[in-house]
Design a protein around this motif. Structure first.
Motif, short mmCIF file in Angstrom:
data_model
loop_
_atom_site.label_atom_id
_atom_site.label_comp_id
_atom_site.label_asym_id
_atom_site.label_seq_id
_atom_site.Cartn_x
_atom_site.Cartn_y
_atom_site.Cartn_z
N MET A 46 0.92 -1.13 -0.11
CA MET A 46 -0.03 0.24 0.05
C MET A 46 0.91 1.03 -0.02
SD MET A 46 -3.15 -1.06 2.47
CE MET A 46 -3.73 0.58 2.72
N ARG A 47 1.97 1.07 0.88
CA ARG A 47 2.91 2.55 0.71
C ARG A 47 3.63 2.45 -0.49
NH1 ARG A 47 5.65 1.00 6.38
NH2 ARG A 47 4.06 1.93 7.81
N SER A 48 3.77 1.44 -1.28
CA SER A 48 4.52 1.74 -2.40
C SER A 48 3.64 2.10 -3.77
CB SER A 48 5.13 0.33 -3.10
OG SER A 48 4.31 -0.67 -3.04
N GLU A 49 2.24 1.77 -3.49
CA GLU A 49 1.39 1.84 -4.26
C GLU A 49 0.89 3.62 -4.31
OE1 GLU A 49 -3.32 1.14 -4.50
OE2 GLU A 49 -2.05 -0.75 -5.14
N SER A 50 0.97 4.00 -2.93
CA SER A 50 0.85 5.46 -2.83
C SER A 50 1.74 6.33 -3.27
CB SER A 50 0.47 5.69 -1.38
OG SER A 50 1.49 5.41 -0.48
N ARG A 51 3.03 5.94 -3.41
CA ARG A 51 4.04 6.60 -3.74
C ARG A 51 4.15 6.86 -5.32
NH1 ARG A 51 7.91 3.34 0.00
NH2 ARG A 51 7.60 4.33 1.85
N THR A 52 3.78 5.63 -5.98
CA THR A 52 3.69 5.54 -7.58
C THR A 52 2.69 6.34 -8.08
OG1 THR A 52 2.30 3.53 -7.45
CG2 THR A 52 4.72 3.22 -7.53
N GLU A 53 1.49 6.60 -7.13
CA GLU A 53 0.34 7.54 -7.45
C GLU A 53 0.61 8.56 -7.55
OE1 GLU A 53 -2.87 6.29 -5.30
OE2 GLU A 53 -3.30 4.50 -5.91
N THR A 54 1.45 9.20 -6.63
CA THR A 54 1.81 10.53 -6.66
C THR A 54 2.91 10.82 -7.55
OG1 THR A 54 3.37 10.23 -4.94
CG2 THR A 54 1.20 10.68 -4.16
N SER A 55 3.58 10.00 -8.15
CA SER A 55 4.80 10.35 -8.99
C SER A 55 4.02 10.77 -10.21
CB SER A 55 5.84 9.07 -9.09
OG SER A 55 5.14 7.99 -9.71
N ASP A 56 4.79 11.07 -11.33
CA ASP A 56 4.54 11.42 -12.85
C ASP A 56 4.41 10.31 -13.84
OD1 ASP A 56 6.53 14.35 -12.27
OD2 ASP A 56 4.35 14.06 -11.88
N ALA A 57 4.75 9.21 -13.29
CA ALA A 57 4.25 7.85 -14.23
C ALA A 57 2.97 7.55 -14.74
CB ALA A 57 5.01 6.83 -13.39
N PRO A 58 2.67 7.27 -15.77
CA PRO A 58 1.53 7.07 -16.13
C PRO A 58 0.78 6.08 -15.18
CG PRO A 58 2.98 5.95 -17.74
CD PRO A 58 3.96 7.01 -16.78
N ALA A 59 -0.48 5.91 -15.16
CA ALA A 59 -1.47 5.42 -14.07
C ALA A 59 -1.56 3.91 -14.69
CB ALA A 59 -2.70 5.84 -13.94
N SER A 60 -1.53 3.68 -16.05
CA SER A 60 -1.92 2.52 -16.67
C SER A 60 -1.01 2.20 -17.88
CB SER A 60 -3.33 2.13 -16.88
OG SER A 60 -3.78 3.17 -17.74
N ASP A 61 -0.16 1.29 -17.63
CA ASP A 61 0.67 0.87 -18.78
C ASP A 61 0.23 -0.66 -19.40
OD1 ASP A 61 2.73 0.57 -20.45
OD2 ASP A 61 4.26 0.26 -19.05
N PRO A 62 -0.21 -0.63 -20.66
CA PRO A 62 -0.89 -1.73 -21.16
C PRO A 62 0.23 -3.08 -21.08
CG PRO A 62 -0.90 -0.01 -22.97
CD PRO A 62 -0.41 0.72 -21.68
N GLN A 63 1.52 -2.78 -21.28
CA GLN A 63 2.43 -3.70 -21.44
C GLN A 63 3.05 -4.06 -19.99
OE1 GLN A 63 5.04 -2.70 -24.28
NE2 GLN A 63 3.79 -2.46 -26.12
N ALA A 64 2.56 -3.47 -19.01
CA ALA A 64 3.21 -3.93 -17.59
C ALA A 64 2.63 -5.25 -17.10
CB ALA A 64 2.64 -2.77 -16.54
N ALA A 65 3.36 -5.91 -16.44
CA ALA A 65 3.03 -7.29 -16.17
C ALA A 65 2.05 -7.19 -14.84
CB ALA A 65 4.52 -8.19 -15.58
N PRO A 66 1.32 -8.10 -14.68
CA PRO A 66 0.42 -8.02 -13.45
C PRO A 66 1.24 -8.11 -12.28
CG PRO A 66 0.19 -9.91 -14.73
CD PRO A 66 1.08 -9.21 -15.50
N ARG A 67 0.97 -7.30 -11.03
CA ARG A 67 1.41 -7.45 -10.15
C ARG A 67 0.97 -8.37 -9.15
NH1 ARG A 67 0.96 -1.99 -7.06
NH2 ARG A 67 -1.23 -2.40 -7.53
N THR A 68 1.81 -8.83 -8.05
CA THR A 68 1.46 -9.99 -7.37
C THR A 68 2.15 -9.37 -5.88
OG1 THR A 68 3.39 -11.19 -7.43
CG2 THR A 68 1.42 -11.83 -8.79
N ILE A 69 1.17 -10.09 -4.86
CA ILE A 69 1.38 -9.57 -3.29
C ILE A 69 2.09 -11.06 -2.62
CG2 ILE A 69 0.76 -9.13 -1.03
CD1 ILE A 69 -1.05 -7.14 -2.67
N GLN A 70 3.11 -11.05 -2.27
CA GLN A 70 3.45 -12.38 -1.70
C GLN A 70 3.77 -12.11 -0.19
OE1 GLN A 70 7.19 -13.75 -3.29
NE2 GLN A 70 6.13 -14.03 -5.16
#
Length: 92
Positions: A46-70
């Protein structure tokens, strides 16, 4: 009068052993440890997700691999894919 002594803690431990049985205590401790590892990994995700949402990176990358939580490093049995919400990205 209001403090716990070593004897009080020993008595509580003895009651716990009698109630749960010495056979179930290791399983209970193992299960509690696994739950705490899952909680820790979810919190980190959740912390890493909130950091990536505040960055300038695009929100959805169609070629990005699905994320998993271990749950723990190397624990592939409890890994699961992250469900991304659909249609909630802001359009600029």
């Amino acid at each position: 009068m209001g403090s716990l002594s070593v004897w009080h803690l020993l008595l509580v431990f003895l009651v716990v052993v009698l109630v749960f049985g010495s056979k179930r205590l290791p399983d209970t401790a193992r299960s509690l440890g696994k739950s705490l590892r899952i909680l820790k990994s979810e919190t980190a995700a959740m912390r890493s997700e909130s950091r990536t949402e505040t960055s300038d990176a695009p929100a959805s990358d169609p070629q990005a691999a699905p994320r998993t939580i271990q749950a723990a490093p190397g624990d592939t049995a409890s890994a699961r894919p992250v469900e991304e919400p659909k249609g909630t990205t802001a359009q600029s």
